[in-house]
Motif scaffolding. Structure first.
Motif, mmCIF file in Angstrom:
data_model
loop_
_atom_site.group_PDB
_atom_site.id
_atom_site.type_symbol
_atom_site.label_atom_id
_atom_site.label_comp_id
_atom_site.label_asym_id
_atom_site.label_seq_id
_atom_site.Cartn_x
_atom_site.Cartn_y
_atom_site.Cartn_z
ATOM 1 N N ASP A 137 -4.109 1.937 0.299
ATOM 2 C CA ASP A 137 -5.087 0.875 -0.823
ATOM 3 C C ASP A 137 -3.532 -0.135 -1.286
ATOM 4 O OD1 ASP A 137 -6.839 2.748 -1.458
ATOM 5 O OD2 ASP A 137 -5.891 3.258 -3.450
ATOM 6 N N MET A 145 -1.713 -3.233 -2.276
ATOM 7 C CA MET A 145 -1.810 -3.415 -3.850
ATOM 8 C C MET A 145 -1.090 -4.520 -3.585
ATOM 9 S SD MET A 145 -2.672 -1.527 -5.586
ATOM 10 C CE MET A 145 -1.836 -1.374 -7.798
ATOM 11 N N TYR A 197 -4.869 -5.450 -8.266
ATOM 12 C CA TYR A 197 -5.602 -4.471 -6.998
ATOM 13 C C TYR A 197 -6.039 -6.059 -6.203
ATOM 14 C CZ TYR A 197 -5.536 0.322 -9.071
ATOM 15 O OH TYR A 197 -4.909 1.439 -9.584
ATOM 16 N N THR A 198 -6.052 -6.998 -6.812
ATOM 17 C CA THR A 198 -6.555 -8.567 -5.566
ATOM 18 C C THR A 198 -5.623 -9.334 -6.027
ATOM 19 O OG1 THR A 198 -7.956 -9.420 -8.198
ATOM 20 C CG2 THR A 198 -8.812 -7.727 -6.628
ATOM 21 N N GLU A 252 1.516 -8.696 -0.524
ATOM 22 C CA GLU A 252 0.573 -7.179 -0.008
ATOM 23 C C GLU A 252 1.616 -6.194 -0.092
ATOM 24 O OE1 GLU A 252 -2.655 -6.618 2.442
ATOM 25 O OE2 GLU A 252 -1.482 -8.022 3.175
#
Length: 64
Positions: free
Chosen positions: A1, A3, A30-31, A59
Motif C-alpha cells: 500500500d 502512504m 492514505y492520499t 510517497e
C-alpha cells in the motif's frame, strides 16, 4: 500500500544553512491531498512565526 508522509522545509532566513527538515512521523496519510493539507497547515503556522517554510509530501511504501 502507498502512504504519504508530510515534510516541511523550514528556514530562519534565506541562507541554506538556516534550514531544517521536519517530518510528521506521528501520522501517515492514505492520499496525497490529505498529506498536503497537513503539510500546508504546519507551513502556514511556521510562516506566521516568521520562518520561511515549504510544505512537501513524499510517497512511501511503494516497491519498484
Amino acid at each position: 500500500d502507498v502512504m504519504w508522509v508530510a515534510v516541511i522545509l523550514a528556514c530562519t532566513n534565506q541562507m541554506a544553512t538556516s534550514c531544517q527538515v521536519y517530518a510528521n512521523t506521528k501520522e501517515m496519510f492514505y492520499t496525497e491531498s490529505s498529506c498536503k493539507v497537513d503539510a500546508t497547515e504546519m507551513a502556514d503556522y511556521l510562516v506566521s512565526q516568521g520562518a520561511l517554510a515549504i510544505p512537501l509530501c513524499f510517497e512511501i511504501g511503494k516497491s519498484a
